[in-house]
Design a protein around this motif. Structure first.
Motif, PDB file in Angstrom:
ATOM      1  N   ASP A   1      59.927  65.135 -13.355  1.00 42.42           N
ATOM      2  CA  ASP A   1      59.445  66.486 -13.590  1.00 42.42           C
ATOM      3  C   ASP A   1      58.880  67.031 -12.282  1.00 42.42           C
ATOM      4  O   ASP A   1      57.708  66.831 -11.956  1.00 42.42           O
ATOM      5  N   ILE A   2      59.720  67.677 -11.508  1.00 44.32           N
ATOM      6  CA  ILE A   2      59.332  68.201 -10.200  1.00 44.32           C
ATOM      7  C   ILE A   2      58.259  69.286 -10.327  1.00 44.32           C
ATOM      8  O   ILE A   2      57.332  69.371  -9.524  1.00 44.32           O
ATOM      9  N   TYR A   3      58.381  70.125 -11.371  1.00 37.47           N
ATOM     10  CA  TYR A   3      57.477  71.262 -11.505  1.00 37.47           C
ATOM     11  C   TYR A   3      56.109  70.870 -12.080  1.00 37.47           C
ATOM     12  O   TYR A   3      55.105  71.489 -11.749  1.00 37.47           O
ATOM     13  N   GLY A   4      56.088  69.869 -12.921  1.00 38.86           N
ATOM     14  CA  GLY A   4      54.810  69.473 -13.535  1.00 38.86           C
ATOM     15  C   GLY A   4      54.639  67.968 -13.572  1.00 38.86           C
ATOM     16  O   GLY A   4      54.574  67.367 -14.648  1.00 38.86           O
TER      17      GLY A   4
ATOM     18  N   TRP B   1      60.135  76.541  -6.707  1.00 36.74           N
ATOM     19  CA  TRP B   1      61.480  76.254  -6.207  1.00 36.74           C
ATOM     20  C   TRP B   1      62.517  76.695  -7.217  1.00 36.74           C
ATOM     21  O   TRP B   1      62.317  76.600  -8.430  1.00 36.74           O
ATOM     22  N   ARG B   2      63.654  77.119  -6.696  1.00 36.39           N
ATOM     23  CA  ARG B   2      64.798  77.357  -7.572  1.00 36.39           C
ATOM     24  C   ARG B   2      65.443  76.013  -7.943  1.00 36.39           C
ATOM     25  O   ARG B   2      65.167  74.994  -7.327  1.00 36.39           O
ATOM     26  N   GLY B   3      66.329  76.068  -8.949  1.00 32.93           N
ATOM     27  CA  GLY B   3      66.926  74.853  -9.482  1.00 32.93           C
ATOM     28  C   GLY B   3      67.543  73.917  -8.462  1.00 32.93           C
ATOM     29  O   GLY B   3      67.251  72.723  -8.442  1.00 32.93           O
ATOM     30  N   PRO B   4      68.411  74.409  -7.556  1.00 35.47           N
ATOM     31  CA  PRO B   4      69.047  73.508  -6.585  1.00 35.47           C
ATOM     32  C   PRO B   4      68.045  72.791  -5.681  1.00 35.47           C
ATOM     33  O   PRO B   4      68.263  71.641  -5.304  1.00 35.47           O
ATOM     34  N   MET B   5      66.952  73.466  -5.332  1.00 41.04           N
ATOM     35  CA  MET B   5      65.939  72.832  -4.495  1.00 41.04           C
ATOM     36  C   MET B   5      65.254  71.704  -5.262  1.00 41.04           C
ATOM     37  O   MET B   5      65.001  70.620  -4.723  1.00 41.04           O
ATOM     38  N   ALA B   6      64.964  71.947  -6.533  1.00 40.72           N
ATOM     39  CA  ALA B   6      64.291  70.933  -7.350  1.00 40.72           C
ATOM     40  C   ALA B   6      65.196  69.724  -7.575  1.00 40.72           C
ATOM     41  O   ALA B   6      64.750  68.581  -7.470  1.00 40.72           O
TER      42      ALA B   6
ATOM     43  N   GLY C   1      67.662  68.770  -5.676  1.00 43.33           N
ATOM     44  CA  GLY C   1      67.808  68.066  -4.405  1.00 43.33           C
ATOM     45  C   GLY C   1      66.605  67.196  -4.103  1.00 43.33           C
ATOM     46  O   GLY C   1      66.742  66.050  -3.643  1.00 43.33           O
ATOM     47  N   ALA C   2      65.417  67.714  -4.383  1.00 48.07           N
ATOM     48  CA  ALA C   2      64.199  66.934  -4.161  1.00 48.07           C
ATOM     49  C   ALA C   2      64.177  65.701  -5.061  1.00 48.07           C
ATOM     50  O   ALA C   2      63.774  64.606  -4.635  1.00 48.07           O
ATOM     51  N   LEU C   3      64.620  65.874  -6.301  1.00 52.02           N
ATOM     52  CA  LEU C   3      64.626  64.744  -7.226  1.00 52.02           C
ATOM     53  C   LEU C   3      65.592  63.653  -6.766  1.00 52.02           C
ATOM     54  O   LEU C   3      65.266  62.460  -6.816  1.00 52.02           O
ATOM     55  N   GLN C   4      66.761  64.037  -6.317  1.00 51.92           N
ATOM     56  CA  GLN C   4      67.711  63.035  -5.826  1.00 51.92           C
ATOM     57  C   GLN C   4      67.164  62.285  -4.619  1.00 51.92           C
ATOM     58  O   GLN C   4      67.384  61.088  -4.470  1.00 51.92           O
ATOM     59  N   GLN C   5      66.424  62.996  -3.776  1.00 56.94           N
ATOM     60  CA  GLN C   5      65.803  62.321  -2.642  1.00 56.94           C
ATOM     61  C   GLN C   5      64.763  61.314  -3.112  1.00 56.94           C
ATOM     62  O   GLN C   5      64.676  60.201  -2.585  1.00 56.94           O
ATOM     63  N   LEU C   6      63.959  61.702  -4.098  1.00 54.22           N
ATOM     64  CA  LEU C   6      62.943  60.785  -4.622  1.00 54.22           C
ATOM     65  C   LEU C   6      63.595  59.522  -5.182  1.00 54.22           C
ATOM     66  O   LEU C   6      63.092  58.411  -5.005  1.00 54.22           O
ATOM     67  N   LEU C   7      64.716  59.702  -5.857  1.00 54.16           N
ATOM     68  CA  LEU C   7      65.395  58.568  -6.469  1.00 54.16           C
ATOM     69  C   LEU C   7      66.049  57.668  -5.427  1.00 54.16           C
ATOM     70  O   LEU C   7      65.825  56.452  -5.403  1.00 54.16           O
ATOM     71  N   TYR C   8      66.852  58.265  -4.545  1.00 51.53           N
ATOM     72  CA  TYR C   8      67.679  57.477  -3.639  1.00 51.53           C
ATOM     73  C   TYR C   8      66.962  57.073  -2.355  1.00 51.53           C
ATOM     74  O   TYR C   8      67.391  56.138  -1.679  1.00 51.53           O
TER      75      TYR C   8
ATOM     76  N   PRO D   1      61.292  68.270 -19.700  1.00 54.49           N
ATOM     77  CA  PRO D   1      61.792  68.711 -21.001  1.00 54.49           C
ATOM     78  C   PRO D   1      62.936  69.705 -20.861  1.00 54.49           C
ATOM     79  O   PRO D   1      63.055  70.406 -19.855  1.00 54.49           O
ATOM     80  N   GLY D   2      63.787  69.755 -21.873  1.00 52.20           N
ATOM     81  CA  GLY D   2      64.872  70.723 -21.883  1.00 52.20           C
ATOM     82  C   GLY D   2      66.209  70.141 -21.480  1.00 52.20           C
ATOM     83  O   GLY D   2      66.375  68.922 -21.332  1.00 52.20           O
ATOM     84  N   THR D   3      67.181  71.021 -21.287  1.00 56.97           N
ATOM     85  CA  THR D   3      68.551  70.611 -20.941  1.00 56.97           C
ATOM     86  C   THR D   3      69.085  71.511 -19.824  1.00 56.97           C
ATOM     87  O   THR D   3      70.186  72.066 -19.932  1.00 56.97           O
ATOM     88  N   GLY D   4      68.335  71.639 -18.747  1.00 57.78           N
ATOM     89  CA  GLY D   4      68.701  72.530 -17.662  1.00 57.78           C
ATOM     90  C   GLY D   4      69.306  71.836 -16.463  1.00 57.78           C
ATOM     91  O   GLY D   4      69.924  70.763 -16.572  1.00 57.78           O
ATOM     92  N   ASP D   5      69.115  72.436 -15.284  1.00 57.39           N
ATOM     93  CA  ASP D   5      69.736  71.966 -14.043  1.00 57.39           C
ATOM     94  C   ASP D   5      69.402  70.513 -13.744  1.00 57.39           C
ATOM     95  O   ASP D   5      70.280  69.698 -13.421  1.00 57.39           O
ATOM     96  N   ILE D   6      68.112  70.182 -13.785  1.00 53.68           N
ATOM     97  CA  ILE D   6      67.691  68.841 -13.391  1.00 53.68           C
ATOM     98  C   ILE D   6      68.280  67.794 -14.327  1.00 53.68           C
ATOM     99  O   ILE D   6      68.796  66.758 -13.892  1.00 53.68           O
ATOM    100  N   GLN D   7      68.230  68.068 -15.615  1.00 52.94           N
ATOM    101  CA  GLN D   7      68.773  67.111 -16.582  1.00 52.94           C
ATOM    102  C   GLN D   7      70.276  66.917 -16.383  1.00 52.94           C
ATOM    103  O   GLN D   7      70.781  65.789 -16.429  1.00 52.94           O
ATOM    104  N   LEU D   8      70.976  68.005 -16.156  1.00 49.01           N
ATOM    105  CA  LEU D   8      72.423  67.916 -15.980  1.00 49.01           C
ATOM    106  C   LEU D   8      72.779  67.176 -14.695  1.00 49.01           C
ATOM    107  O   LEU D   8      73.685  66.335 -14.675  1.00 49.01           O
ATOM    108  N   THR D   9      72.054  67.459 -13.610  1.00 45.70           N
ATOM    109  CA  THR D   9      72.313  66.774 -12.342  1.00 45.70           C
ATOM    110  C   THR D   9      72.066  65.283 -12.467  1.00 45.70           C
ATOM    111  O   THR D   9      72.873  64.453 -12.020  1.00 45.70           O
ATOM    112  N   LEU D  10      70.940  64.920 -13.088  1.00 44.56           N
ATOM    113  CA  LEU D  10      70.646  63.499 -13.286  1.00 44.56           C
ATOM    114  C   LEU D  10      71.741  62.819 -14.101  1.00 44.56           C
ATOM    115  O   LEU D  10      72.195  61.723 -13.762  1.00 44.56           O
ATOM    116  N   SER D  11      72.155  63.476 -15.173  1.00 41.73           N
ATOM    117  CA  SER D  11      73.138  62.867 -16.072  1.00 41.73           C
ATOM    118  C   SER D  11      74.503  62.692 -15.422  1.00 41.73           C
ATOM    119  O   SER D  11      75.234  61.750 -15.725  1.00 41.73           O
TER     120      SER D  11
END
Length: 358
Positions: free
Chosen positions: A131-134, A182-187, A189-196, A212-222
């Motif tokens: 959860d990048i935002y919260g 941050w907009r979705g792509p920035m968030a 991208g930050a999450l992928q950096q945290l993971l990898y 929570p939800g089914t947005g950009d971050i969830q779809l990118t992770l999946s």
């Protein structure tokens, strides 16, 4: 010892269904050794709290066929290939996403306590706050504000250890007052950096606390992360159940198997008189599980204690490891880990969910 006798011992234990499990041992583990004195079993999931019970159960099964062999149970967690065929992280055997269709259902509390429960069962565990935002992981694990990950080499950060598990969160890199505008792509991208770019160290499981939800971050992770399985957290409330269904269907669309559902706030127990009351409804998780062919991994009560301990940085799995709530989390973690092994052993994908616009 004759081959026939050895085969009889192996067949006996492999056909046995361990207490609390629905699949035979042939699916959940294997025989390392079988002779007149010893039968050594290796499970595919950690089970420290049930080890002695399993050994006694299997020993009783052997007595019924006339064998006096003693039984020893151990475990080794294997790496399960994600259905997206994405290469696994180098030091992480299995990534499990914990998700919810909406906020406020206790997903982060569940993620933290499931991770701690797996560690208590004998696994090496990490947790990533997606959860990048919260981000809330820092508070829940009791990591002091200002603690920062140390650099490892030129491209990596070392995870912060707390209560015996490795952790990483955006909350470690910013202050609690820093808004992530941050907009979705920035968030994502930050999450992928945290993971990898986190140097995870020999993990059996990495729990990803999804936003929570089914947005950009969830779809990118999946789609871009080798997720071995997902857990959906809900409450019995109709609105929460509606969103939980969307979460399950999202994972189905991206070919991530749903290992099961955890129902939070299932019942309130009055501390004065012990009266049980289903404040948010009853049977919702069971209904979803039946509709989608998944398991109910556990049902947690609406508990002031669980909330208070999470807020003060000492989760219930740490504060009262032998308490009732901790045992419920252990049961859910065991069921989740066993289901992951079952899916891999039987070569079954996620439940075949047909989704259309009709």
């Amino acid at each position: 010892m004759t081959v026939t006798t050895q085969q009889a011992i192996e067949q006996c234990v492999l056909a046995a269904v361990l207490p609390g499990q629905s699949q035979p041992l042939s699916v959940l583990g294997k025989v390392l050794r079988a002779d007149s004195d010893t039968c050594a079993i290796e499970l595919g999931f950690p089970a420290k709290s049930r080890q002695r019970e399993y050994e006694q159960f299997l020993q009783a099964q052997l007595r019924e066929i006339g064998s006096q062999a003693s039984v020893s149970v151990s475990w080794k967690v294997a790496a399960h290939v994600s259905q997206q065929k994405i290469q696994n992280l180098e030091n992480v055997r299995n990534i499990i996403a914990v998700a919810s269709g909406k906020g406020g259902v206790g997903k982060s509390t569940t993620s933290v306590n499931l991770a701690l429960a797996l560690a208590a069962e004998g696994a090496r565990v990490g947790i990533l706050d997606a959860d990048i935002y919260g981000p809330s992981l820092q508070m829940m694990l009791g990591v002091a504000e200002g603690v920062r990950p140390k650099q490892y080499g030129t491209h990596y950060l070392l995870p912060i250890e707390a209560h015996g598990i490795q952790s990483m969160s955006m909350g470690y890199l910013v202050t609690e007052k820093t808004p992530m505008v941050w907009r979705g792509p920035m968030a994502t991208g930050a999450l992928q950096q945290l993971l990898y770019q986190t140097y995870w160290q020999d993990l059996d499981y990495l729990i990803v606390d999804m936003p929570p939800g089914t947005g950009d971050i969830q779809l990118t992770l999946s789609q871009k992360v080798p997720i071995a399985g997902a857990v959906v957290v809900t409450t019995p409330q109709d609105i929460a159940l509606l969103d939980a269904k969307k979460g399950i269907e999202m994972f189905a669309k991206v070919s991530v198997p749903v290992l099961g559902v955890v129902e939070n706030m299932a019942v309130h127990v009055c501390r004065q008189c012990g009266h049980h009351e289903h404040i948010f409804g009853q049977g919702g998780a069971q209904s979803i599980a039946a509709d989608y062919g998944v398991k109910v991994l556990g049902a947690l009560p609406l508990s002031l204690q669980i909330r208070e301990q999470a807020d003060c940085g000492v989760p219930v799995m740490v504060a009262e490891p032998n308490g009732e709530a901790a045992q419920l989390y252990r049961g859910a973690a065991l069921a989740m880990a066993a289901e992951l092994v079952t899916r891999a052993a039987t070569a079954e994908a996620a439940p075949q969910i047909s989704i259309s616009d009709d």
